[in-house]
Every structure is written in structure tokens, then in C-alpha cells.
Design a protein around this motif. Structure first.
Motif, PDB file in Angstrom:
ATOM      1  N   GLY A 125       0.808  -1.210   0.000  1.00 18.37           N
ATOM      2  CA  GLY A 125       0.000   0.000   0.000  1.00 18.37           C
ATOM      3  C   GLY A 125       0.841   1.259   0.000  1.00 18.37           C
ATOM      4  O   GLY A 125       0.549   2.221  -0.722  1.00 18.37           O
ATOM      5  N   LEU A 126       1.897   1.270   0.801  1.00 21.68           N
ATOM      6  CA  LEU A 126       2.781   2.441   0.846  1.00 21.68           C
ATOM      7  C   LEU A 126       3.516   2.621  -0.477  1.00 21.68           C
ATOM      8  O   LEU A 126       3.725   3.748  -0.946  1.00 21.68           O
ATOM      9  CB  LEU A 126       3.773   2.305   1.990  1.00 21.68           C
TER      10      LEU A 126
ATOM     11  N   GLU B  30       2.455   1.674  -3.446  1.00 20.19           N
ATOM     12  CA  GLU B  30       1.497   2.188  -4.419  1.00 20.19           C
ATOM     13  C   GLU B  30       1.256   3.674  -4.205  1.00 20.19           C
ATOM     14  O   GLU B  30       1.128   4.447  -5.157  1.00 20.19           O
ATOM     15  CB  GLU B  30       0.185   1.412  -4.297  1.00 20.19           C
ATOM     16  N   ARG B  31       1.207   4.072  -2.945  1.00 21.74           N
ATOM     17  CA  ARG B  31       1.018   5.485  -2.630  1.00 21.74           C
ATOM     18  C   ARG B  31       2.182   6.318  -3.152  1.00 21.74           C
ATOM     19  O   ARG B  31       1.990   7.405  -3.698  1.00 21.74           O
ATOM     20  CB  ARG B  31       0.857   5.643  -1.121  1.00 21.74           C
ATOM     21  N   GLU B  32       3.397   5.817  -2.994  1.00 19.76           N
ATOM     22  CA  GLU B  32       4.576   6.531  -3.507  1.00 19.76           C
ATOM     23  C   GLU B  32       4.513   6.658  -5.024  1.00 19.76           C
ATOM     24  O   GLU B  32       4.832   7.709  -5.587  1.00 19.76           O
ATOM     25  CB  GLU B  32       5.847   5.776  -3.109  1.00 19.76           C
TER      26      GLU B  32
ATOM     27  N   SER C 279       1.801   6.449  -7.080  1.00 16.57           N
ATOM     28  CA  SER C 279       0.659   7.168  -7.647  1.00 16.57           C
ATOM     29  C   SER C 279       0.577   8.614  -7.186  1.00 16.57           C
ATOM     30  O   SER C 279      -0.026   9.452  -7.855  1.00 16.57           O
ATOM     31  CB  SER C 279      -0.634   6.447  -7.268  1.00 16.57           C
TER      32      SER C 279
ATOM     33  N   GLN D 134      -1.204   9.614  -4.775  1.00 19.07           N
ATOM     34  CA  GLN D 134      -2.625   9.861  -4.508  1.00 19.07           C
ATOM     35  C   GLN D 134      -2.798  10.779  -3.301  1.00 19.07           C
ATOM     36  O   GLN D 134      -2.118  10.633  -2.288  1.00 19.07           O
ATOM     37  CB  GLN D 134      -3.342   8.532  -4.278  1.00 19.07           C
TER      38      GLN D 134
ATOM     39  N   CYS E  75      -5.489  11.177  -1.302  1.00 21.28           N
ATOM     40  CA  CYS E  75      -6.244  10.615  -0.186  1.00 21.28           C
ATOM     41  C   CYS E  75      -5.482   9.439   0.418  1.00 21.28           C
ATOM     42  O   CYS E  75      -4.684   8.788  -0.260  1.00 21.28           O
ATOM     43  CB  CYS E  75      -7.637  10.180  -0.631  1.00 21.28           C
ATOM     44  N   TRP E  76      -5.738   9.195   1.680  1.00 25.05           N
ATOM     45  CA  TRP E  76      -5.056   8.115   2.382  1.00 25.05           C
ATOM     46  C   TRP E  76      -5.788   6.803   2.139  1.00 25.05           C
ATOM     47  O   TRP E  76      -6.975   6.679   2.391  1.00 25.05           O
ATOM     48  CB  TRP E  76      -5.009   8.410   3.877  1.00 25.05           C
ATOM     49  N   GLU E  77      -5.066   5.817   1.635  1.00 23.61           N
ATOM     50  CA  GLU E  77      -5.656   4.502   1.418  1.00 23.61           C
ATOM     51  C   GLU E  77      -4.540   3.463   1.478  1.00 23.61           C
ATOM     52  O   GLU E  77      -3.891   3.165   0.474  1.00 23.61           O
ATOM     53  CB  GLU E  77      -6.374   4.439   0.068  1.00 23.61           C
ATOM     54  N   VAL E  78      -4.312   2.945   2.670  1.00 28.23           N
ATOM     55  CA  VAL E  78      -3.311   1.906   2.891  1.00 28.23           C
ATOM     56  C   VAL E  78      -3.957   0.829   3.753  1.00 28.23           C
ATOM     57  O   VAL E  78      -4.563   1.144   4.783  1.00 28.23           O
ATOM     58  CB  VAL E  78      -2.049   2.472   3.587  1.00 28.23           C
TER      59      VAL E  78
ATOM     60  N   ASP F  12      -3.307   8.305   8.153  1.00 23.62           N
ATOM     61  CA  ASP F  12      -1.888   8.479   7.880  1.00 23.62           C
ATOM     62  C   ASP F  12      -1.185   8.776   9.197  1.00 23.62           C
ATOM     63  O   ASP F  12      -1.473   9.796   9.846  1.00 23.62           O
ATOM     64  CB  ASP F  12      -1.708   9.652   6.908  1.00 23.62           C
TER      65      ASP F  12
END
Length: 504
Positions: A319-320, A322-324, A326, A328, A330-333, A339
Motif C-alpha cells: 500500500g505504501l 502504491e502510494r509513492e 501514484s 494519490q 487521499c489516504w488509502e493503505v 496516515d
């Protein structure tokens, strides 16, 4: 769904303090008060000054030191006894504004066993005390906000509790500008949250002067459901909540205001409190109260953002990442409701290795802490080695993971071999053949992965002999040196594995 925060009132300095084995010192009270102000509490209960000298001295310190900001209102409480009400009001001289809460027990058991009063006598006591409080208020140079509380509300007949409150309000005749409150204490939590909410809603619909009065609740946690009860009560019509920062209080405690506020925050509602350094808040409260705050305390505990299970670690790591990638907003992990950065935590403690951890946790630690992105095959090999270490009772923190990685891969490099092999610009297959010949370990190249690490290159090399495969790793200032080290590392590990394979 709750759309805005209620009015918060911290009772850490009174209700919370009276539940401590060792009540707070003057210095600790002062530190706690300053913390509550920094957090943004606008109403803070500071004691029952007629109950003990320490409460009275703290109130005098607040007055003398001018420690109360203009936008903060302190609250004191006093039993419904005329001489105590007079004494308490006299102690408020010098403050700009204060809430004066007058209260008395209201439940049948307390009426009968404690006070020896009938319902009618209790009603007359409440009205007389309310009259006195109002007269004293009107003669004060500072602003006094009146608050009435029938103690043990949840154990009192609902109709009788309503009669008491409405009789007091009839005497006070509040206007919207008066700031009058009715506080309903769940002195002992006796009902499920939904039933408590039903009582609050019933009360909210029948309370006199409802549009001119703040309706407050004071939940306790005897059933372990104070947070749910408070949230339900606000949805049912309550405007205000009294509680303590981490739920400290008599028996099982008061409602935890941090949990309530963070629950709102996690749903996108501004809690109107500053919670950006929750660890400092936790440490300060623990220091002042000398009461430990558990590692699994909701939102604030040391371990609540840390995963030890392998499947959770793998999901968080992905999840982290993917966050890096994209970016994104919004928080989604997975497994993380918020967060951790928002409450002052970094990501370093999100994954803690144990013998339940898997390759995902190790890969995250290596990438986040050591800037090495392990290929899947190396993750599997390293996870097996880590599990052996931890099964033998050895803990692995971030430094321990790197030490294990070095022992498994990086210490295989040979300066003597490097000096005797003409590396030049030969291709990886040729390099494997050259080193295999030197080591007497026939092997073939299966895979080669290279990545930058600051000014260095990290090379991962997978080699095979028959059905046995192993990875090697090299880190060097140039690609060729990194390749040579990785090839040598892989071949040494492959030879050792082949020996073990034949022996078995």
C-alpha cells in the motif's frame, strides 16, 4: 453520521485526578493545564475547590498567575449545600469567566441511603441551590456560567431526572446568551450505548428551554462502552462531552476524549483539537498522572500503527509503495485507518519484525530504512534466514535486518578474486563463467537486477547449478564491481547449498 465536533470539556484535573493513587502535584497540574490549553480545549474543569486544599491552591494559582487564556473557560463544581456554594463562588474572584457546576445525587439508592431525602425534598434542595447559585452569579464581577447536574443520571428515574432539570431551569430562566448547561453524568455506566442514547434523545426532546441550554454528557466506562455511548449521545442531541484525555477516572475510567476526537478525524471531521503530536501528549499525560498508557490504547498506543503479522506487513508495504508511485492525495493503505504522519508518527515503526513476519515486512524495512529494494527471490531467501534467527529467540530490529543481510550476502565478496579476474566490460554471462571456473563451481546465470543506491550500485545476481538456485548481492561504486561482487556472492552461496543438498 456526526458532522461536527461537540464542545469538549476536559475533567483530567478533577475527575481524572481524584482517581489517581497519587494525586498530581502542583507542578504536574500546571503542566497538565498547559497541555490542555495547547491542545485547544476551551473548557477545562480544574477541581472542586471546597473538597481539598490542593484543588483550592490550584485555583488560586490560576487566578494569581493569569494562566487562563481569554478564550478558555475553567470549570469548578460544588455540591448543593449553601455554605459550600458561597465558598466556591468567592474563590472565583479574579477570573474572567468560569463555569459553576452545582450537583447532587439523584438516584433512588442515594436519595434513600446517602441523603435520606424523599423525591419532593430532593426537588426542593435542587431549586434552593439553583436560586442561591443564580443570586451569587448576578453579584459577581466576572462572567459565571451556571451548570446543573443530577449525579447518577443513568440510575435515576428518567421522568424524575427531567423534573429536577426543568425545575432548576425554570428558576434560572436562561437566555441563549447566558451559557446555561445541563450536565447528565453516567456516574456509573449501567446501560448499553443505544439505550443511553435513547435516554438522551428522550431528554433532549423534553428539556425546558432546550434551544437556550447546552446539553452535556459525562460518560463513564464501567461497561467498556463509554466511547460508543458518548458518540451515540451526541447523535441523539447532546451538545457537549466531558471526559479525560486517555480515559483515566474512577473504576474503569471516564470516556477517552482522544479516542472520540480521533474517531471524528478518521471520518474527515475536524475534531477542533490539536492532535498533531499524539506521542508527546501521551508522554505528558503519563508523566503527570504516573499512570501508564497501554501500547494498544486506541489511536495513541505505542503499537497501534505497528504490524507484526506477515500478511499485514506485506499489505502495508504494498500500500505504501502504491502510494509513492501514484502520489494519490487521499489516504488509502491496508490496515491503517489514518496516515500516521497526521499524529506525528513516521513510517519507520509501521512494521516490526517477529517470527510471524514474512518477506513483505523484511522488504519494507530494507527499502524504507536502507534504500535497497529486494527482488522477490531475495525476499524469500532473507525471510527464511530471518525466521531461523527469530525462532532461536533473537530479535531483529532495523539494524539487525541489515546485519543479517550483510552476513548472508555482502561478506561473500573476495578482494583476492576481484584482483585476479580481468573484469573489464565483460557481460554478466561471461562474468559468471569466469568466476565459476575460478571457484570450480559450474553454474549458469538465471537473473540479474541492478538498481542505484545513492552514489552506489546494488546488483542482485541469481545463479543456478542443476535445480539449485541462489542469489548473490554486490554493492559498489561501479556497476562492474557490483556485478563481480554479486556473482561471487551468489556462487559461494550456491556452492554451499549444493553441498548441503548432496549431504541430505
Amino acid at each position: 453520521m456526526q458532522r461536527r465536533a461537540p464542545i469538549w470539556c476536559s475533567v483530567d484535573l478533577r475527575d481524572g485526578n481524584q482517581a489517581l493513587l497519587e494525586p498530581m502535584s502542583m507542578a504536574s497540574r500546571q503542566e497538565m493545564f498547559r497541555l490542555l490549553v495547547r491542545m485547544g480545549f476551551k473548557e477545562i474543569e480544574v477541581g472542586m475547590p471546597v473538597s481539598c486544599r490542593a484543588d483550592a491552591e490550584f485555583l488560586r494559582w490560576l487566578v494569581r498567575s493569569d494562566a487562563v487564556p481569554d478564550d478558555v473557560t475553567v470549570q469548578v463544581l460544588v455540591p448543593m449545600r449553601p455554605e459550600l456554594i458561597v465558598e466556591t463562588v468567592n474563590m472565583l474572584w479574579g477570573l474572567r469567566r468560569a463555569v459553576l457546576q452545582v450537583f447532587h445525587p439523584a438516584s433512588p439508592a442515594q436519595r434513600r441511603m446517602v441523603l435520606g431525602l424523599s423525591r419532593e425534598e430532593m426537588l426542593r434542595l435542587a431549586v434552593a441551590g439553583a436560586d442561591l447559585a443564580m443570586r451569587l452569579r448576578d453579584g459577581m464581577p466576572c462572567e459565571i456560567l451556571l451548570q446543573y447536574a443530577p449525579e447518577s443520571f443513568t440510575q435515576t428515574e428518567p421522568e424524575y431526572a427531567l423534573d429536577l432539570c426543568n425545575a432548576v431551569l425554570e428558576r434560572w430562566q436562561p437566555t441563549a446568551a447566558d451559557g446555561v448547561r445541563v450536565n447528565l453524568p453516567a456516574t456509573v455506566e449501567t446501560f448499553p450505548p443505544h439505550e443511553f442514547a435513547d435516554r438522551i434523545e428522550w431528554f433532549h426532546r423534553r428539556l425546558a428551554f432546550r434551544d437556550k441550554v447546552l446539553l452535556s454528557v459525562h460518560p463513564h466506562n464501567d461497561r467498556g462502552t463509554a466511547v460508543a455511548a458518548a458518540e451515540s449521545a451526541v447523535l441523539a442531541g447532546a451538545d457537549r462531552v466531558e471526559g479525560t484525555l486517555f480515559g483515566n477516572g474512577e473504576r474503569s475510567g471516564n470516556v477517552c476524549l482522544v479516542t472520540l476526537a480521533m474517531n471524528l478525524f478518521s471520518q474527515g471531521v475536524d475534531p477542533m483539537l490539536e492532535l498533531g503530536d499524539l506521542d508527546d501528549i501521551r508522554r505528558t499525560v503519563a508523566r503527570c498522572t504516573k499512570m501508564p498508557i497501554g501500547p494498544r490504547q486506541p489511536w495513541a498506543g505505542e503499537l497501534v500503527y505497528t504490524s507484526l503479522a506477515g500478511s499485514h506487513q506485506d499489505a502495508i508495504a504494498k500500500g505504501l509503495r502504491e502510494r509513492e508511485r501514484s502520489g494519490q492525495p487521499c489516504w488509502e493503505v491496508p490496515y491503517l485507518a489514518i496516515d500516521p504522519h497526521d499524529i506525528g508518527r513516521d513510517y519507520q515503526a509501521l512494521i516490526r519484525l517477529s517470527n510471524q513476519s514474512g518477506k513483505g515486512g523484511l522488504a519494507y524495512v530494507m527499502r524504507a530504512d536502507h534504500n535497497v529494494d529486494l527482488p522477490r527471490g531475495v525476499q524469500i531467501e532473507l525471510a527464511e534466514a530471518a525466521k531461523r534467527e527469530m525462532d532461536e529467540g533473537r530479535d531483529l530490529d532495523s539494524g539487525g535486518v541489515w546485519s543479517l543481510f550483510e552476513r548472508q550476502y555482502l561478506r561473500q565478496a573476495s578482494a583476492e578474486l576481484e584482483a585476479s579476474v580481468a573484469v573489464g566490460s565483460c557481460q554478466p554471462d561471461d562474468l559468471v563463467a569466469m568466476v565459476s571456473h575460478r571457484l570450480g563451481c559450474p553454474a549458469r546465470l538465471v537473473d540479474l537486477v541492478e538498481q542505484p543506491r545513492g552514489a552506489e550500485t546494488v546488483c542482485f545476481c541469481q545463479v543456478a547449478c542443476g535445480t539449485v538456485t541462489r542469489w548473490g548481492v554486490g554493492i559498489a561504486a561501479t556497476k562492474q564491481r557490483a556485478r563481480l561482487s554479486a556473482v561471487y556472492s551468489g556462487l559461494v552461496r550456491l556452492a554451499a547449498a549444493s553441498v548441503r543438498d548432496r549431504a541430505s
